[in-house]
Design a protein around this motif. Structure first.
Motif, PDB file in Angstrom:
ATOM      1  N   LEU A   1      53.502  31.049  36.974  1.00  0.00           N
ATOM      2  CA  LEU A   1      53.963  30.956  35.814  1.00  0.00           C
ATOM      3  C   LEU A   1      53.961  32.563  35.015  1.00  0.00           C
ATOM      4  O   LEU A   1      55.077  32.804  34.533  1.00  0.00           O
ATOM      5  N   VAL A   2      52.895  33.253  35.072  1.00  0.00           N
ATOM      6  CA  VAL A   2      52.733  34.791  34.717  1.00  0.00           C
ATOM      7  C   VAL A   2      52.619  35.719  35.648  1.00  0.00           C
ATOM      8  O   VAL A   2      51.252  35.765  35.959  1.00  0.00           O
ATOM      9  N   PRO A   3      53.446  36.161  36.416  1.00  0.00           N
ATOM     10  CA  PRO A   3      52.911  36.846  37.923  1.00  0.00           C
ATOM     11  C   PRO A   3      52.541  38.236  37.740  1.00  0.00           C
ATOM     12  O   PRO A   3      51.876  38.918  38.536  1.00  0.00           O
ATOM     13  N   GLU A   4      52.734  38.657  36.389  1.00  0.00           N
ATOM     14  CA  GLU A   4      52.124  40.179  36.084  1.00  0.00           C
ATOM     15  C   GLU A   4      50.949  39.997  35.095  1.00  0.00           C
ATOM     16  O   GLU A   4      50.556  39.043  34.614  1.00  0.00           O
ATOM     17  N   GLN A   5      50.249  41.299  35.154  1.00  0.00           N
ATOM     18  CA  GLN A   5      49.301  41.440  34.183  1.00  0.00           C
ATOM     19  C   GLN A   5      49.872  41.087  32.523  1.00  0.00           C
ATOM     20  O   GLN A   5      50.956  41.896  32.703  1.00  0.00           O
ATOM     21  N   ALA A   6      49.196  40.565  31.949  1.00  0.00           N
ATOM     22  CA  ALA A   6      49.661  40.481  30.558  1.00  0.00           C
ATOM     23  C   ALA A   6      48.791  40.515  29.543  1.00  0.00           C
ATOM     24  O   ALA A   6      47.417  40.427  29.554  1.00  0.00           O
ATOM     25  N   GLU A   7      49.244  41.194  28.534  1.00  0.00           N
ATOM     26  CA  GLU A   7      48.125  41.292  27.201  1.00  0.00           C
ATOM     27  C   GLU A   7      48.360  39.911  26.511  1.00  0.00           C
ATOM     28  O   GLU A   7      49.267  39.363  26.051  1.00  0.00           O
ATOM     29  N   VAL A   8      46.954  39.447  25.970  1.00  0.00           N
ATOM     30  CA  VAL A   8      46.940  37.943  25.542  1.00  0.00           C
ATOM     31  C   VAL A   8      45.982  38.023  24.198  1.00  0.00           C
ATOM     32  O   VAL A   8      45.240  38.815  24.126  1.00  0.00           O
ATOM     33  N   PRO A   9      46.374  37.265  23.325  1.00  0.00           N
ATOM     34  CA  PRO A   9      45.483  37.016  21.876  1.00  0.00           C
ATOM     35  C   PRO A   9      44.179  36.301  22.315  1.00  0.00           C
ATOM     36  O   PRO A   9      44.259  34.859  23.084  1.00  0.00           O
ATOM     37  N   THR A  10      43.287  36.693  21.986  1.00  0.00           N
ATOM     38  CA  THR A  10      41.893  35.988  22.460  1.00  0.00           C
ATOM     39  C   THR A  10      40.909  36.290  21.171  1.00  0.00           C
ATOM     40  O   THR A  10      40.842  37.181  20.419  1.00  0.00           O
ATOM     41  N   TYR A  11      40.164  35.202  21.161  1.00  0.00           N
ATOM     42  CA  TYR A  11      39.250  34.828  20.115  1.00  0.00           C
ATOM     43  C   TYR A  11      37.921  34.039  20.792  1.00  0.00           C
ATOM     44  O   TYR A  11      37.820  32.884  20.479  1.00  0.00           O
ATOM     45  N   HIS A  12      37.091  34.685  21.449  1.00  0.00           N
ATOM     46  CA  HIS A  12      35.700  33.836  22.020  1.00  0.00           C
ATOM     47  C   HIS A  12      34.709  34.700  22.233  1.00  0.00           C
ATOM     48  O   HIS A  12      34.844  35.804  22.415  1.00  0.00           O
ATOM     49  N   HIS A  13      33.506  34.017  22.147  1.00  0.00           N
ATOM     50  CA  HIS A  13      32.363  34.737  22.654  1.00  0.00           C
ATOM     51  C   HIS A  13      31.529  34.122  23.849  1.00  0.00           C
ATOM     52  O   HIS A  13      30.468  34.490  24.038  1.00  0.00           O
TER      53      HIS A  13
ATOM     54  N   PRO B   1      46.678  37.940  36.678  1.00  0.00           N
ATOM     55  CA  PRO B   1      46.458  36.807  37.621  1.00  0.00           C
ATOM     56  C   PRO B   1      46.134  36.876  38.919  1.00  0.00           C
ATOM     57  O   PRO B   1      46.124  38.147  39.734  1.00  0.00           O
ATOM     58  N   VAL B   2      45.382  35.971  39.546  1.00  0.00           N
ATOM     59  CA  VAL B   2      45.242  35.874  41.160  1.00  0.00           C
ATOM     60  C   VAL B   2      46.312  35.283  41.755  1.00  0.00           C
ATOM     61  O   VAL B   2      46.733  34.521  41.695  1.00  0.00           O
ATOM     62  N   PRO B   3      46.936  35.995  42.459  1.00  0.00           N
ATOM     63  CA  PRO B   3      47.985  35.699  43.528  1.00  0.00           C
ATOM     64  C   PRO B   3      47.994  34.499  44.086  1.00  0.00           C
ATOM     65  O   PRO B   3      46.829  34.145  44.625  1.00  0.00           O
ATOM     66  N   GLY B   4      48.995  33.773  44.081  1.00  0.00           N
ATOM     67  CA  GLY B   4      49.088  32.409  44.870  1.00  0.00           C
ATOM     68  C   GLY B   4      48.566  31.205  44.259  1.00  0.00           C
ATOM     69  O   GLY B   4      48.468  30.012  44.518  1.00  0.00           O
ATOM     70  N   THR B   5      48.183  31.422  42.800  1.00  0.00           N
ATOM     71  CA  THR B   5      47.812  30.315  42.058  1.00  0.00           C
ATOM     72  C   THR B   5      48.805  29.817  41.136  1.00  0.00           C
ATOM     73  O   THR B   5      49.794  30.444  40.898  1.00  0.00           O
ATOM     74  N   LEU B   6      48.523  28.535  40.614  1.00  0.00           N
ATOM     75  CA  LEU B   6      49.513  28.164  39.714  1.00  0.00           C
ATOM     76  C   LEU B   6      49.652  29.099  38.321  1.00  0.00           C
ATOM     77  O   LEU B   6      50.918  29.317  37.799  1.00  0.00           O
ATOM     78  N   TYR B   7      48.833  29.681  37.719  1.00  0.00           N
ATOM     79  CA  TYR B   7      48.925  30.594  36.664  1.00  0.00           C
ATOM     80  C   TYR B   7      49.750  31.850  37.160  1.00  0.00           C
ATOM     81  O   TYR B   7      50.655  32.224  36.486  1.00  0.00           O
ATOM     82  N   ALA B   8      49.515  32.328  38.371  1.00  0.00           N
ATOM     83  CA  ALA B   8      50.424  33.408  38.663  1.00  0.00           C
ATOM     84  C   ALA B   8      51.893  33.120  38.905  1.00  0.00           C
ATOM     85  O   ALA B   8      52.612  33.885  38.824  1.00  0.00           O
TER      86      ALA B   8
END
Length: 231
Positions: free
Chosen positions: A157-169, A148-155
């Motif tokens: 909600l999820v302030p730490e580095q996280a493993e995420v499920p991904t499927y995109h090209h 995450p980028v500190p200071g953002t909405l996403y951060a």
């Protein structure tokens, strides 16, 4: 307290069930589960005429734009790469209209994978049409960390580095007007975007509905409840 009603967009594809084989509005069951785990009620929003978008958005407390087919490159002024998938024009028309209506009304919005890309395109951004390393195998989710980028909405909600499920090209190239990047993959790919203003509008490049971390959708549902009270 009444649970917020969260509208989730759907595929429009041919499907088989029982004795039937015909066009159908489809949504992976993980999406309704995800919204319910976040504390919301689910309304499926199959493609309709763009003129209906504002009325539909006015009836829901938040909007989730689900994943799916590649956005047609003409939407952001590009020629199609040979590796870009076939267009889903009816979904593009409908979901871009829903995004415009949500942004205009201040309705909380979450874009998932394709939904994040559409949010970027709706605001004048462009996409990279192909990159490697963000899928597991055909039909299999990959897994990688996002920071995450500190200071953002996403951060928030999820302030730490996280493993995420991904499927995109495909991924964000040039950011749309008013958007900021709020998470990155290790290779520098933009993994989350959000509006640089108080409105709750977030896009994530991965598929949170495929995991067990419900912090993002809980944030969406909280924002939906607050917006409903203000209305």
């Amino acid at each position: 307290m009444t649970k917020p009603l969260i509208g989730v967009t759907t595929y429009l594809d041919r499907a088989r069930w029982g004795v039937w084989d015909m066009p159908a509005a489809l949504l992976a069951a993980r999406y309704p589960r995800y919204v319910r785990e976040g504390g919301g009620l689910v309304a499926m929003l199959p493609p309709d005429g763009p003129g209906a978008a504002a009325a539909v958005v006015a009836r829901v407390d938040a909007l989730v734009v689900a994943g799916g087919a590649d956005v047609e490159p003409v939407r952001y002024g590009a020629e199609p790469d040979p590796r870009t998938g076939p267009p889903a024009r009816e979904r593009d028309d409908w979901e871009l209209a829903l995004i415009d209506a949500a942004l205009a009304s201040g309705t909380p919005l979450l874009g998932v994978c394709r939904g994040m890309q559409l949010l970027n395109v709706a605001l004048g951004g462009t996409l990279t049409q192909h990159l490697d390393g963000h899928v597991g195998a055909e039909g299999v989710m990959g897994l990688h960390p996002v920071k995450p980028v500190p200071g953002t909405l996403y951060a928030s909600l999820v302030p730490e580095q996280a493993e995420v499920p991904t499927y995109h090209h495909q991924a964000v190239d040039r950011l749309g007007a008013g958007l900021v990047a709020s998470a990155y993959a290790e290779d520098g790919t933009v993994e989350a975007v959000e509006l640089d203003e108080p409105a709750w509008a977030l896009g994530v490049q991965w598929h949170p509905e495929m995991g067990e971390d419900f912090r993002i959708v809980r944030g969406l549902v909280r924002a939906a409840a607050e917006a409903a009270v203000r209305r």
